[in-house]
Design a protein around this motif. Structure first.
Motif, PDB file in Angstrom:
ATOM      1  N   ASP A  23      47.904 -20.726  25.136  1.00 12.84           N
ATOM      2  CA  ASP A  23      46.747 -21.546  24.298  1.00 12.84           C
ATOM      3  C   ASP A  23      46.411 -21.044  22.816  1.00 12.84           C
ATOM      4  N   ARG A  26      41.116 -21.700  19.235  1.00 13.77           N
ATOM      5  CA  ARG A  26      40.190 -22.346  18.454  1.00 13.77           C
ATOM      6  C   ARG A  26      40.142 -21.897  16.828  1.00 13.77           C
ATOM      7  N   SER A  27      39.656 -22.565  16.095  1.00 14.39           N
ATOM      8  CA  SER A  27      39.537 -21.923  14.599  1.00 14.39           C
ATOM      9  C   SER A  27      38.019 -22.193  14.251  1.00 14.39           C
ATOM     10  N   ARG A  71      40.882 -17.512  13.533  1.00 15.04           N
ATOM     11  CA  ARG A  71      41.641 -18.298  14.254  1.00 15.04           C
ATOM     12  C   ARG A  71      42.053 -17.502  15.455  1.00 15.04           C
ATOM     13  N   ALA A  75      37.453 -20.191  24.207  1.00 18.12           N
ATOM     14  CA  ALA A  75      36.263 -21.182  24.404  1.00 18.12           C
ATOM     15  C   ALA A  75      35.193 -20.052  24.735  1.00 18.12           C
ATOM     16  N   LEU A  97      32.232 -21.912  21.198  1.00 23.74           N
ATOM     17  CA  LEU A  97      33.074 -22.712  21.214  1.00 23.74           C
ATOM     18  C   LEU A  97      33.381 -23.540  22.251  1.00 23.74           C
ATOM     19  N   ASP A  99      35.994 -26.517  24.543  1.00 18.63           N
ATOM     20  CA  ASP A  99      37.212 -27.186  24.448  1.00 18.63           C
ATOM     21  C   ASP A  99      36.797 -28.603  23.912  1.00 18.63           C
ATOM     22  N   ARG A 101      36.204 -29.968  21.142  1.00 18.24           N
ATOM     23  CA  ARG A 101      34.893 -30.103  20.406  1.00 18.24           C
ATOM     24  C   ARG A 101      34.988 -29.023  18.952  1.00 18.24           C
ATOM     25  N   GLU A 102      35.140 -29.696  17.685  1.00 19.70           N
ATOM     26  CA  GLU A 102      35.259 -29.026  16.272  1.00 19.70           C
ATOM     27  C   GLU A 102      34.030 -28.554  16.140  1.00 19.70           C
TER      28      GLU A 102
END
Length: 206
Positions: A23, A26-27, A71, A75, A97, A99, A101-102
């Motif tokens: 994976d 997310r950032s 970085r 999630a 955070l 999945d 969704r920014e």
């Protein structure tokens, strides 16, 4: 969350695990600014996972305009905290955070605060060395006063540098104005009192 794969190998046995997809994570982006809204070059941003096993803290250093990007975040909930030389340690922010969704960009603020030191004297008014001092905002958990994370405090603790020197002095770092509890301990003895930090510049607590 990271997935585990249990593999049993016999002597001289080779097992093909196939393709393992990682994976990318997310950032989380944002800026670290001072009280005037100006970016703080070189500020550090630390993200700590909350209640999730297998996730490691992430760190980023802000650019010239205070911009940063964390970085490889998994999630779930993260606690994000900024810090920078010459500024009081910033309050942490909780970010969740998800999945697909920014997350919104963060604006993390730091203030200069006050440079705080403690002077410890004995009953006769003489300096007392070797006393550990802690300053915590009223209603919150204890802090060493160091502008940084717990790893900084632990390194100071085990090296003995978080105790008063021969002159009874101990610098605690920078703090935001507010109401705090000051605690001093040595051996089985301890004393505690409430203090008020106001204004800017420096403050000596006795």
């Amino acid at each position: 969350l990271p997935e585990e794969l249990l593999v049993r190998l016999g002597e001289n046995e080779t097992v093909d695990l196939g393709t393992i997809a990682l994976d990318p994570g997310r950032s989380l982006r944002g800026r670290v600014v001072d009280g005037d809204g100006e970016g703080i070059d070189g500020a550090e941003v630390l993200a700590i996972p909350m209640g999730a096993e297998g996730l490691t803290p992430r760190r980023a250093v802000a650019g010239a305009e205070g911009e940063f990007e964390l970085r490889g975040l998994g999630a779930g909930p993260w606690r994000v905290r900024p810090s920078a030389d010459g500024f009081a340690a910033g309050a942490s922010r909780e970010v969740v955070l998800e999945d697909g969704r920014e997350p919104a960009e963060l604006v993390l603020s730091l203030v200069k605060g006050l440079e705080v030191e403690v002077l410890v004297l004995d009953g006769a008014g003489a300096p007392r060395a070797g006393v550990a001092c802690f300053l915590q905002r009223a209603g919150e958990g204890p802090s060493s006063g160091v502008s940084g994370e717990s790893s900084t405090f632990l390194s100071r603790f085990f090296s003995g540098s978080n105790t008063t020197d021969a002159e009874g002095l101990l610098p605690l770092g920078r703090f935001e104005p507010g109401t705090y509890q000051l605690r001093a301990t040595q051996g089985f003895s301890s004393a505690e009192r409430q203090v008020e930090l106001v204004g800017a510049g420096s403050a000596r607590l006795e």
